[in-house]
Design a protein around this motif. Sequence first.
Motif, PDB file in Angstrom:
ATOM      1  N   SER A   5      68.990 100.557  58.373  1.00  0.00           N
ATOM      2  CA  SER A   5      68.535  99.385  59.109  1.00  0.00           C
ATOM      3  C   SER A   5      69.023  99.477  60.548  1.00  0.00           C
ATOM      4  CB  SER A   5      69.042  98.096  58.468  1.00  0.00           C
ATOM      5  OG  SER A   5      70.439  98.022  58.565  1.00  0.00           O
ATOM      6  N   SER A   7      69.345  96.572  64.087  1.00  0.00           N
ATOM      7  CA  SER A   7      69.115  95.211  64.563  1.00  0.00           C
ATOM      8  C   SER A   7      69.398  95.156  66.053  1.00  0.00           C
ATOM      9  CB  SER A   7      69.988  94.204  63.808  1.00  0.00           C
ATOM     10  OG  SER A   7      71.348  94.428  64.050  1.00  0.00           O
ATOM     11  N   GLU A   9      69.804  92.037  69.374  1.00  0.00           N
ATOM     12  CA  GLU A   9      69.807  90.639  69.798  1.00  0.00           C
ATOM     13  C   GLU A   9      69.024  90.532  71.092  1.00  0.00           C
ATOM     14  OE1 GLU A   9      73.856  89.254  69.949  1.00  0.00           O
ATOM     15  OE2 GLU A   9      73.899  89.025  67.766  1.00  0.00           O
ATOM     16  N   SER A  69      59.511  86.649  58.430  1.00  0.00           N
ATOM     17  CA  SER A  69      59.785  87.959  57.834  1.00  0.00           C
ATOM     18  C   SER A  69      58.535  88.492  57.144  1.00  0.00           C
ATOM     19  CB  SER A  69      60.912  87.818  56.809  1.00  0.00           C
ATOM     20  OG  SER A  69      61.198  89.047  56.189  1.00  0.00           O
ATOM     21  N   HIS A  91      65.878  86.499  62.902  1.00  0.00           N
ATOM     22  CA  HIS A  91      66.932  85.561  62.516  1.00  0.00           C
ATOM     23  C   HIS A  91      67.286  84.653  63.692  1.00  0.00           C
ATOM     24  CE1 HIS A  91      67.857  87.791  58.814  1.00  0.00           C
ATOM     25  NE2 HIS A  91      67.714  88.885  59.531  1.00  0.00           N
ATOM     26  N   ARG A 100      68.372  87.399  66.598  1.00  0.00           N
ATOM     27  CA  ARG A 100      68.628  88.741  66.069  1.00  0.00           C
ATOM     28  C   ARG A 100      67.404  89.181  65.274  1.00  0.00           C
ATOM     29  NH1 ARG A 100      70.702  90.746  61.346  1.00  0.00           N
ATOM     30  NH2 ARG A 100      71.350  88.686  60.629  1.00  0.00           N
ATOM     31  N   VAL A 101      66.938  90.383  65.579  1.00  0.00           N
ATOM     32  CA  VAL A 101      65.801  90.961  64.879  1.00  0.00           C
ATOM     33  C   VAL A 101      66.324  92.150  64.086  1.00  0.00           C
ATOM     34  CG1 VAL A 101      63.501  91.961  65.097  1.00  0.00           C
ATOM     35  CG2 VAL A 101      64.293  90.261  66.777  1.00  0.00           C
ATOM     36  N   GLU A 102      65.969  92.190  62.811  1.00  0.00           N
ATOM     37  CA  GLU A 102      66.425  93.267  61.936  1.00  0.00           C
ATOM     38  C   GLU A 102      65.223  93.985  61.339  1.00  0.00           C
ATOM     39  OE1 GLU A 102      69.422  94.060  58.188  1.00  0.00           O
ATOM     40  OE2 GLU A 102      68.715  92.032  58.553  1.00  0.00           O
ATOM     41  N   TRP A 103      65.304  95.314  61.322  1.00  0.00           N
ATOM     42  CA  TRP A 103      64.277  96.160  60.718  1.00  0.00           C
ATOM     43  C   TRP A 103      65.012  97.047  59.722  1.00  0.00           C
ATOM     44  CZ3 TRP A 103      60.392  98.994  64.425  1.00  0.00           C
ATOM     45  CH2 TRP A 103      59.244  99.359  63.721  1.00  0.00           C
ATOM     46  N   SER A 104      64.634  96.980  58.461  1.00  0.00           N
ATOM     47  CA  SER A 104      65.338  97.739  57.430  1.00  0.00           C
ATOM     48  C   SER A 104      64.337  98.405  56.497  1.00  0.00           C
ATOM     49  CB  SER A 104      66.264  96.821  56.632  1.00  0.00           C
ATOM     50  OG  SER A 104      65.498  95.813  55.976  1.00  0.00           O
ATOM     51  N   TYR A 125      63.480 102.688  63.841  1.00  0.00           N
ATOM     52  CA  TYR A 125      63.818 101.262  63.941  1.00  0.00           C
ATOM     53  C   TYR A 125      64.535 100.952  65.257  1.00  0.00           C
ATOM     54  CZ  TYR A 125      63.033 101.302  58.833  1.00  0.00           C
ATOM     55  OH  TYR A 125      62.525 101.444  57.571  1.00  0.00           O
ATOM     56  N   LEU A 129      62.976  98.581  68.129  1.00  0.00           N
ATOM     57  CA  LEU A 129      63.619  97.334  68.551  1.00  0.00           C
ATOM     58  C   LEU A 129      63.943  97.347  70.038  1.00  0.00           C
ATOM     59  CD1 LEU A 129      65.880  96.646  65.450  1.00  0.00           C
ATOM     60  CD2 LEU A 129      63.732  95.492  66.080  1.00  0.00           C
TER      61      LEU A 129
END
Length: 139
Positions: A5, A7, A9, A69, A91, A100-104, A125, A129
Motif C-alpha cells: 500500500s 498513502s 496527505e 472508497s 480518508h 489522506r488517500v490510500e491505495w492498497s 501506487y 498518488l
Amino acid sequence: MATTSASIEVPVSADRVWELIGGFDSLPDWLPYITVSTLSDGGRVRTLTNEDGGTIVERLEAFSSRERSYSYSIARAPFPVTGYLSTLTVHETPGAGVTRVEWSGTFTPDGVSEAEAVELFRGIYTDGLSALKQSLAAS
C-alpha cells in the motif's frame, strides 16, 4: 498472497479529492500515464489505455460514495500477478485540513518473486498518488 500500500496527505477536503478520483473511469483526470478510460458492462468494467498504447482491463468489485472508497480487480493486464484486488480510499481528517488517500492491493506473484511484485505495485501506487497531489495542486 502479497500485499502493499501507499498513502499520501493532501491539503484539500475529502469531498474535493473524492470528486476528482471517485468515478471509476476518472483515472485520466489525475493519472497522467493513463490517457483513456472506457467503461463497459454497465460501468463495472473499465478498459484503460496507457501513454504507450497498452491496455489494462479492470472490474469494479465494490463502491461506496459514503465511505469514499472503491475496490477493483484486474481482468487483463501485462503485470506478473494473479488474483489482484486493489482498493482506493479517501480518508477525511476532521479538523486537520488534510485528507489522506490510500491505495492498497493484494495479489499473488506469477513468475516473479514476491518482493519484485510488491515493489512494482508500491511504485505504481506511490507514483499515482504523487500525480494525484500534483493534479489537486493544479486545480
